[in-house]
Design a protein around this motif. Sequence first.
Motif, mmCIF file in Angstrom:
data_model
loop_
_atom_site.group_PDB
_atom_site.id
_atom_site.type_symbol
_atom_site.label_atom_id
_atom_site.label_comp_id
_atom_site.label_asym_id
_atom_site.label_seq_id
_atom_site.Cartn_x
_atom_site.Cartn_y
_atom_site.Cartn_z
ATOM 1 N N GLY A 68 -2.864 13.932 -1.109
ATOM 2 C CA GLY A 68 -1.743 13.639 -0.225
ATOM 3 C C GLY A 68 -1.684 12.192 0.192
ATOM 4 N N ALA A 69 -2.419 11.344 -0.507
ATOM 5 C CA ALA A 69 -2.485 9.925 -0.157
ATOM 6 C C ALA A 69 -1.402 9.135 -0.885
ATOM 7 C CB ALA A 69 -3.868 9.378 -0.479
ATOM 8 N N TYR A 70 -1.270 7.862 -0.494
ATOM 9 C CA TYR A 70 -0.127 7.061 -0.937
ATOM 10 C C TYR A 70 -0.461 6.030 -2.009
ATOM 11 C CZ TYR A 70 2.386 8.851 3.173
ATOM 12 O OH TYR A 70 2.991 9.643 4.118
ATOM 13 N N GLY A 71 -1.707 6.011 -2.484
ATOM 14 C CA GLY A 71 -2.047 5.078 -3.551
ATOM 15 C C GLY A 71 -1.826 3.629 -3.190
ATOM 16 N N GLY A 72 -2.015 3.301 -1.920
ATOM 17 C CA GLY A 72 -1.771 1.928 -1.480
ATOM 18 C C GLY A 72 -0.376 1.736 -0.940
ATOM 19 N N TRP A 73 0.295 2.813 -0.632
ATOM 20 C CA TRP A 73 1.681 2.886 -0.160
ATOM 21 C C TRP A 73 2.622 2.747 -1.363
ATOM 22 C CZ3 TRP A 73 2.982 4.358 4.692
ATOM 23 C CH2 TRP A 73 4.348 4.378 5.013
ATOM 24 N N ALA A 74 3.161 3.876 -1.760
ATOM 25 C CA ALA A 74 4.038 3.954 -2.942
ATOM 26 C C ALA A 74 3.335 3.391 -4.168
ATOM 27 C CB ALA A 74 5.362 3.244 -2.693
ATOM 28 N N ALA A 75 2.050 3.717 -4.301
ATOM 29 C CA ALA A 75 1.243 3.357 -5.472
ATOM 30 C C ALA A 75 1.046 1.860 -5.630
ATOM 31 C CB ALA A 75 1.852 3.941 -6.750
ATOM 32 N N ALA A 76 1.162 1.116 -4.536
ATOM 33 C CA ALA A 76 1.042 -0.341 -4.619
ATOM 34 C C ALA A 76 -0.376 -0.809 -4.335
ATOM 35 C CB ALA A 76 2.016 -1.005 -3.646
ATOM 36 N N GLY A 77 -1.361 -0.004 -4.673
ATOM 37 C CA GLY A 77 -2.736 -0.403 -4.425
ATOM 38 C C GLY A 77 -3.666 -0.027 -5.554
ATOM 39 N N GLY A 78 -3.199 -0.121 -6.774
ATOM 40 C CA GLY A 78 -4.041 0.223 -7.911
ATOM 41 C C GLY A 78 -4.852 -0.973 -8.387
ATOM 42 N N PRO A 79 -6.193 -0.864 -8.420
ATOM 43 C CA PRO A 79 -6.983 -1.943 -9.016
ATOM 44 C C PRO A 79 -6.489 -2.265 -10.418
ATOM 45 C CG PRO A 79 -8.415 -0.414 -7.868
ATOM 46 C CD PRO A 79 -7.031 0.200 -7.859
ATOM 47 N N SER A 80 -6.625 -3.517 -10.802
ATOM 48 C CA SER A 80 -6.065 -3.988 -12.075
ATOM 49 C C SER A 80 -7.072 -3.893 -13.212
ATOM 50 C CB SER A 80 -5.614 -5.446 -11.931
ATOM 51 O OG SER A 80 -6.745 -6.287 -11.781
ATOM 52 N N GLN A 81 -6.552 -3.862 -14.422
ATOM 53 C CA GLN A 81 -7.414 -3.941 -15.593
ATOM 54 C C GLN A 81 -8.111 -5.293 -15.645
ATOM 55 O OE1 GLN A 81 -8.047 -1.351 -17.595
ATOM 56 N NE2 GLN A 81 -9.634 -2.608 -18.560
ATOM 57 N N ASP B 94 3.082 8.182 -6.123
ATOM 58 C CA ASP B 94 1.992 7.675 -5.302
ATOM 59 C C ASP B 94 0.689 7.539 -6.076
ATOM 60 O OD1 ASP B 94 3.336 7.281 -2.836
ATOM 61 O OD2 ASP B 94 3.325 9.435 -2.499
ATOM 62 N N ASN B 95 0.718 7.746 -7.373
ATOM 63 C CA ASN B 95 -0.431 7.461 -8.232
ATOM 64 C C ASN B 95 -0.192 6.125 -8.922
ATOM 65 O OD1 ASN B 95 -1.729 9.885 -7.643
ATOM 66 N ND2 ASN B 95 -0.764 10.973 -9.335
ATOM 67 N N PRO B 96 -1.042 5.140 -8.699
ATOM 68 C CA PRO B 96 -0.780 3.795 -9.226
ATOM 69 C C PRO B 96 -0.587 3.750 -10.741
ATOM 70 C CG PRO B 96 -2.504 3.715 -7.586
ATOM 71 C CD PRO B 96 -2.238 5.171 -7.841
ATOM 72 N N ARG B 97 0.371 2.933 -11.165
ATOM 73 C CA ARG B 97 0.671 2.761 -12.592
ATOM 74 C C ARG B 97 -0.496 2.132 -13.341
ATOM 75 N NH1 ARG B 97 0.932 2.906 -17.043
ATOM 76 N NH2 ARG B 97 2.621 2.540 -18.534
ATOM 77 N N SER B 98 -1.354 1.425 -12.638
ATOM 78 C CA SER B 98 -2.498 0.807 -13.315
ATOM 79 C C SER B 98 -3.480 1.844 -13.827
ATOM 80 C CB SER B 98 -3.228 -0.138 -12.362
ATOM 81 O OG SER B 98 -3.871 0.580 -11.320
ATOM 82 N N ASN B 99 -3.363 3.083 -13.326
ATOM 83 C CA ASN B 99 -4.273 4.182 -13.643
ATOM 84 C C ASN B 99 -5.664 3.970 -13.046
ATOM 85 O OD1 ASN B 99 -2.747 6.203 -14.929
ATOM 86 N ND2 ASN B 99 -2.652 4.956 -16.788
ATOM 87 N N TYR B 100 -5.719 3.236 -11.935
ATOM 88 C CA TYR B 100 -6.938 3.090 -11.157
ATOM 89 C C TYR B 100 -6.599 3.287 -9.682
ATOM 90 C CZ TYR B 100 -8.880 0.816 -15.322
ATOM 91 O OH TYR B 100 -9.311 0.540 -16.590
ATOM 92 N N THR B 101 -7.554 3.798 -8.927
ATOM 93 C CA THR B 101 -7.420 3.837 -7.476
ATOM 94 C C THR B 101 -8.687 3.269 -6.847
ATOM 95 O OG1 THR B 101 -8.149 6.154 -7.520
ATOM 96 C CG2 THR B 101 -5.782 5.745 -7.256
ATOM 97 N N LEU B 102 -8.550 2.904 -5.593
ATOM 98 C CA LEU B 102 -9.655 2.309 -4.866
ATOM 99 C C LEU B 102 -10.744 3.341 -4.579
ATOM 100 C CD1 LEU B 102 -10.420 -0.408 -3.405
ATOM 101 C CD2 LEU B 102 -9.520 0.639 -1.328
ATOM 102 N N ARG B 103 -11.991 2.954 -4.772
ATOM 103 C CA ARG B 103 -13.129 3.800 -4.384
ATOM 104 C C ARG B 103 -13.970 3.122 -3.296
ATOM 105 N NH1 ARG B 103 -16.035 8.114 -7.744
ATOM 106 N NH2 ARG B 103 -17.760 8.757 -6.385
#
Length: 569
Positions: free
Chosen positions: A302-315, A396-405
């Motif tokens: 139920g999380a927002y991935g950095g708010w609308a998926a704007a928090g995905g770590p980059s490749q 809400d799942n980042p397009r980078s295919n990474y999330t913060l841990r």
Amino acid sequence: MEKILYIITAIISLYSCNDDILDIDPTDRITETEVWTDAALIRAYHNHIYSGIQVAKGSNMMAKATDEMCFNDVSRYPGPILNATLNSDNISDRTNHRGGGSVNTWINDYSLIREILIFLDKMKFDEVLSEEERTVLVAEARVIRAYMYFRLTVRYGGVPIVEEIYDLDNIPVLTRNTIDECVEYIESDITAAMSDLPNAIHADESDFGRVTQSAAKAILSRMYLYTASPLFNPENDITKWQKAADAAFDLINDNLFSLHPDYTTLFNAESGAVNNELIWSRNYTSTNYHSQPMYMLGRRWGAYGGWAAAGGPSQNLVNDYDMVNGEPAFNKVNFVNTTVNLASGYDPQNPYANRDPRLYQSVNFDGTEYHGETLEKWVASDEATWGYDSYKESGDNPRSNYTLRKFMPGVEVDLSWADNYTSPFTFFRLGEIYLNYAEAMFELGDEATCRQYLNLIRARPTVGMPEISNTVTGENLRQRLYNERRIELVFEEHRYFDVRRWGIAQYTEVVDLFGLDIIKDVTTGVKTYTPVLLFDRVWDDRLNFIPVNRSEILRTNGTITQTPGYDDL
């Protein structure tokens, strides 16, 4: 100062006050006179100063203005920083969660400086507090003011030093001081305060979070390191590097702190846990809490991935983690990855195998085990199905295919918006001071000491990376030094400033931001991994500093000049 202070804003602060403060009538507001004649209210006002120190414990991480993270909707986040369209009009949208994290801090930091000026002025005439308590509170306020001026200087260059309390309808003539003048002012505040502060307060002690001598020394360590760096020291005055080395070693040599053994719990343990690496942090409680996990994780919880998926770590970031054998996965030219380093054993089609353990403790990726779940970020080759954690499943799942841990709770902590999270936000920790010292000693020509402190960081028990060999010297050692700082301090609001002060942004900030596509063959089930372009970045040297909002320039009738490079924008 306003004639009415709302007591609710004074009490909702870092520290609690006496319960009887609530018995004041009326309970919703108090007069200015009452504040300065009541010891509990004076303490509440002082505590409110602490709460004004900006943190990024939600969606407003500065990492979004760097190559550490990338995002889906560029219009909502720090696009103008990344494509060099930043100007004095759109800088206001680089404030807090609206974009760019805590990049634009002008209003926040000067507002806090004004609160501190009021406090210091009132303390000149105070007869309520004991002299001992008043002396300590004044010293704490001066160090916080010094920290605010440091934050402003590294963002805007030389800024006005304000020593007069004024209202919006009675603004004095304000002009920018030079960077050197700002540094001298910061030094003077800290020097004046130092002897009146306790040496240290540790994370499991009740007063942790208050300013100490160690916190003041940590501010000096970072400031001297920054101002010795090429952006601030183009002539490479070696005495500035010596000053940076001395400041870091002074704090290290106190032997008051030690590296925390576990890289994960260093960041996600609750406030109050034993952690002798933390020098100065913002603590949280069950009533004064944050919801960072629910902003930064994926939609599975139920999380927002950095708010609308704007928090995905980059490749880009993931590529910079070493292999477990100590070799970089990629060769670099001008601090930018080029070809695969064959000696590392890195396989682009098995990209997460045998990496620096800090990758697994900082980033969630396809196949990660987290909170009893295996994350699935793949898309089928026919695009008819996809994993539950894929960007195709939720916006809400980042397009980078990474999330913060990093910073995210362990399995023992529930994940929901109903839960209150209390892990601290750290301003300074010993790991940074080690890296500050390593860098200063490298610049002074002492490569052995540089390697020694890099290797201490790499030897953390839950990291256990091989030592950097004595054969790594010169510019190769510089590259390893810069990368070690990138990895160890990732997401901690250092990368933005580091690439600028080092003078390497012209190389690193033109590299486009990438995520990773994971395609699962519908017949064989085999996955293939392909980088995917998410943002085309542009660099301009004016971005070493940021502009002042146009309204601030107009409000002072132009006596505060615009940051160089932004005058005509």
